[in-house]
Design an enzyme around this catalytic site. Structure first.
Site, short mmCIF file in Angstrom:
data_model
loop_
_atom_site.label_atom_id
_atom_site.label_comp_id
_atom_site.label_asym_id
_atom_site.label_seq_id
_atom_site.Cartn_x
_atom_site.Cartn_y
_atom_site.Cartn_z
N HIS A 320 21.49 71.23 101.45
CA HIS A 320 22.42 70.42 102.25
C HIS A 320 23.51 69.77 101.38
O HIS A 320 23.89 68.63 101.62
CB HIS A 320 21.65 69.33 103.00
CG HIS A 320 20.73 69.87 104.07
ND1 HIS A 320 21.15 70.12 105.35
CD2 HIS A 320 19.43 70.23 104.02
CE1 HIS A 320 20.13 70.59 106.07
NE2 HIS A 320 19.07 70.68 105.28
N ASP A 386 14.65 68.41 102.20
CA ASP A 386 14.26 69.31 103.30
C ASP A 386 15.01 70.64 103.18
O ASP A 386 16.08 70.72 102.57
CB ASP A 386 14.55 68.67 104.66
CG ASP A 386 16.02 68.34 104.85
OD1 ASP A 386 16.67 67.97 103.85
OD2 ASP A 386 16.52 68.43 105.98
N GLU A 387 14.43 71.67 103.79
CA GLU A 387 15.09 72.96 103.98
C GLU A 387 15.73 73.51 102.71
O GLU A 387 16.87 73.99 102.74
CB GLU A 387 16.12 72.86 105.12
CG GLU A 387 15.49 72.48 106.44
CD GLU A 387 16.48 72.37 107.61
OE1 GLU A 387 16.11 72.78 108.71
OE2 GLU A 387 17.61 71.87 107.43
N VAL A 388 15.03 73.43 101.59
CA VAL A 388 15.56 74.04 100.36
C VAL A 388 15.49 75.57 100.55
O VAL A 388 14.44 76.11 100.89
CB VAL A 388 14.74 73.60 99.13
CG1 VAL A 388 15.27 74.30 97.87
CG2 VAL A 388 14.81 72.09 98.96
#
Ligand SMILES: *[C@@H]1O[C@H](CO)[C@@H](O)[C@H](O)[C@H]1NC(C)=O
Ligand SMILES: *[C@@H]1O[C@H](CO)[C@@H](O)[C@H](O)[C@H]1NC(C)=O
Ligand SMILES: *[C@@H]1O[C@H](CO)[C@@H](O)[C@H](O)[C@H]1NC(C)=O
Ligand SMILES: *[C@@H]1O[C@H](CO)[C@@H](O)[C@H](O)[C@H]1NC(C)=O
Ligand SMILES: *[C@@H]1O[C@H](CO)[C@@H](O)[C@H](O)[C@H]1NC(C)=O
Ligand SMILES: *[C@@H]1O[C@H](CO)[C@@H](O)[C@H](O)[C@H]1NC(C)=O
EC number: 3.2.1.52
Length: 632
Positions: A320, A386-388
């Site tokens: 992100h 999150d969401e790597v």
């Protein structure tokens, strides 16, 4: 345990019960009316029997008094110093003496002013054209004394956020028929919560300029279920302004919420000013006017702290982060790939490189710039995580691998750096659940004598994940997206490819031609919309064995803002966030409580619309509030 229910003192014919939100643990009300006097004598008493301190003064209500609400507008109109008029205690350099004692004093004064200034006439909560108001021409009895009894004295040294926010929030509010109101607490934050209750006990009168409470004698005794009662707002996907958060803090305070999580940056924009790297926001914000300055972040944090809301920031990393590339292209891998879905959860792709000393230096400077500025007002920092995306590291020349075995030690180092820096700067780290559950990273062993060394884990997927976090000995923050995501059910924000199929080169590593995944009716991944009743009846303890419940720090409702900005924020947050706030304050709610909740939340909603200027959605139709009986 006490049943949280309204008990109306015996001997009164009219059984009105104060519609306090969130519901207090114990409440007893009478039906005598007291009008708030034009001059209220306040006595702030603290300490134990041996050495009692007292600070006494009088708050006058005059037409020349600007209400706090007016001050927010002042701020909103761009006139700089919100706090000039609120915090009068300044040191020789003109700085605000921001201490517990200044906060408590300000909270008392602004509560009395806000009650005087209220315009909330609760006609919607009574039958059509009912004569529900006290006769303002009859002889009046006044509430003219407010005593605060706080067992631990508020300090006059600079605020210490960790101890302030960890204070005992329990409180008692008593209003005697003789015109004396008493708030008892053990800490400054307990006093603030008591004042937030007091505010909800008064109404404006449609023909008199005075405020009244019809619930005397009254006694409320209350305490929260969880200390962490949070709301997260993403200010990166769409633009928001500082006044949006100030207004939000007002409503949060009136629902006794305690944590505002600012998801400050994301791949789409970087709106936060970082003086060590001016280019970050200058190039990374959607427009230069949309940068959140150092001063505005500080003011929001200060405003929050003065209302018992700890305002903290998340700079989500290493995923992100594409917006960093506008200023520092060399720090980001897989920036804005045409086949974004291979490299990111939503457009655009771009992730901090994982094995690059330039990234490490960037993170060090960033954290040492930002964190010491936030720590005077909060004890929290959100690390992100999150969401790597694995595939992005194939395009990262410092790694060139998407293998979890290769990446895990690098990610561990990366996160260790952020987590230990946060702790060393006095801020308790919060991580997204993936770092623990998907990557199996380890966090520093907490020091039992220093609570901020305990890393908190925020869970967004489901209750099995909450249980797993707890089983692994970590403290958890719940907020299951099936219940508490505020962005669900509005439909997706992506378009199908015009030809129905992906063009050449998309998806990645193919010649294209993959059929679009988007079809009518274009629902989003977490549809349907989670209405306030669903948020109210979400049971965060369901499916979690009771021996693990003590590991829960609290919960958070989340507003991701791909389809939200300043214009519709209020109606998406409220009243749903308040519904969640009652779960967090009063504990698990059940469906049989909904009828009562509709009335109380309906009243709360009217109050925030009228007195805080919040454009909250209605709880139900007016007829149901007036008549009841809207059951099926
Ligand atoms: C500010 O706080 C200090 C204690 O740290 C106190 O001695 C001083 O009187 C305060 N100043 C003002 C203007 O209230
Ligand atoms: C304050 O602390 C005492 C002692 O722990 C406790 O009995 C009481 O409930 C607390 N709260 C209030 C409002 O007095
Ligand atoms: C009102 O009653 C309370 C308790 O009975 C007492 O402590 C207080 O001093 C009284 N206040 C006034 C103004 O008489
Ligand atoms: C990380 O970078 C160093 C050189 O800076 C290199 O020796 C090492 O192999 C890299 N690690 C990985 C997993 O690529
Ligand atoms: C608890 O588990 C049941 C059965 O798997 C599921 O239907 C329900 O949604 C879960 N509740 C929560 C709050 O996660
Ligand atoms: C692309 O596809 C080929 C053949 O299926 C595969 O060997 C290769 O690993 C893929 N490359 C990437 C970057 O996914």
């Amino acid at each position: 345990m006490f049943a949280r229910a309204c008990v109306v003192a015996l001997g009164f014919v009219f059984t009105l019960c104060a519609a306090v939100w969130p519901q207090p643990a114990e409440i007893r009300t009478g039906s005598r009316v007291l009008w708030l006097d034009q001059a209220v004598d306040v006595a702030l008493r603290c300490g134990s029997d041996g050495k009692l301190q007292e600070d006494a003064y009088t708050i006058h209500h005059g037409n020349n008094l600007r209400r706090l609400f007016g001050d927010i507008y002042h701020y909103a109109q761009g006139a700089a110093d919100t706090f000039q008029s609120i915090f009068k205690d300044r040191d020789r350099d003109g700085h605000i003496n921001f201490s517990e004692s200044s906060i408590v004093k300000e909270a008392v004064t602004s509560t009395i002013k806000e009650i005087h200034g209220s315009k909330f006439v609760p006609w919607k909560l009574h039958k059509r054209n009912a004569d529900f108001e006290p006769d303002s021409s009859a002889p009046q009895h006044y509430l003219s004394t407010l005593q605060i009894h706080q067992s631990k004295c508020p300090g006059s040294q600079a605020l210490q956020p960790a101890s302030f926010f960890a204070g005992d929030e329990s409180h008692e509010v008593i209003i005697e028929s003789n015109g004396t109101a008493v708030i008892k607490s053990n800490s400054s934050i307990g006093t603030i919560r008591g004042l937030q209750t007091l505010r909800q006990l008064f109404f404006a009168h449609s023909t008199s300029s005075q405020a009244y409470t019809p619930f005397v004698p009254l006694r409320i005794a209350d305490h929260p279920k969880w200390p962490y009662r949070g709301l997260s707002i993403d200010i990166a996907r769409n633009a928001f302004e500082p006044r949006d958060l100030l207004r939000t803090i007002d409503a949060m305070a009136l629902a006794k919420m305690s944590r505002l999580h600012i998801h400050a940056t994301d791949s789409q924009s970087w709106p936060i000013e970082i003086p060590s790297f001016p280019e970050l926001a200058r190039k990374g914000a959607y427009r230069p006017e949309l940068v959140w300055s150092v001063a505005s972040l500080r003011d929001i944090q200060m405003y929050g702290a003065s209302r018992g809301v700890s305002v903290f920031v998340e700079i989500d990393i290493p995923g992100h982060t594409a917006s960093i590339a506008h200023a520092f292209p060399n720090l980001i891998a897989a920036f804005n790939e045409k086949d974004w879905s291979t490299f990111a959860a939503e457009p655009l792709s771009g992730q901090l490189k994982l094995n690059d000393s330039n990234v490490d230096s960037f993170i060090t400077i960033l954290l040492h710039d930002l964190l010491p500025r936030t720590s005077p007002y909060t004890s929290l920092y959100h690390v992100g995580g999150d969401e790597v995306n694995l595939a992005a590291y194939l395009l990262d020349e410092t790694v060139k691998s998407d293998s979890p075995e290769v990446l895990k030690p690098l990610l561990q180092n990366f996160i260790d750096h952020v987590v230990t820096t946060s702790i060393s700067l006095g801020l308790q780290p919060i991580i997204w659940e993936e770092l623990l559950l998907d990557w199996d990273l380890t966090m520093p062993t907490p020091d039992p004598s220093n609570p901020i060394t305990q890393t908190l884990v925020q869970v967004w997927r489901d209750s099995a994940r909450i249980e797993e976090v707890l089983q692994r000995g970590h403290r958890a923050i719940f907020g299951d997206h099936h219940y508490w995501y505020l962005d669900c059910g509005y439909g997706g924000f992506l378009d199908p490819y015009p030809g129905g199929k992906s063009p050449s080169g998309v998806p990645y590593n193919s010649s294209g031609g993959r059929p679009s995944k988007l079809h009518e009716p274009f629902l989003d991944y977490c549809a349907p919309y989670h209405n306030w009743r669903q948020m109210f009846t979400y049971n965060p303890l369901a499916n979690i064995s009771s021996d693990l419940h003590d590991g829960i720090e609290g919960g958070e409702v989340l507003m991701w803002s791909e389809q939200t900005d300043s214009q519709d924020l209020d109606s998406k947050l409220w009243p749903r966030v308040a519904a969640a706030a009652e779960v967090l304050w009063a504990g698990v709610r059940e469906a049989w409580m909904l009828e009562d909740a509709t009335k109380r939340l309906g009243e709360w909603r009217e109050r925030v619309v009228v007195d805080l200027g919040i454009r909250a959605s209605p709880v139900t139709m007016t007829w149901c509030l007036m008549e009841g009986g809207c059951n099926l």
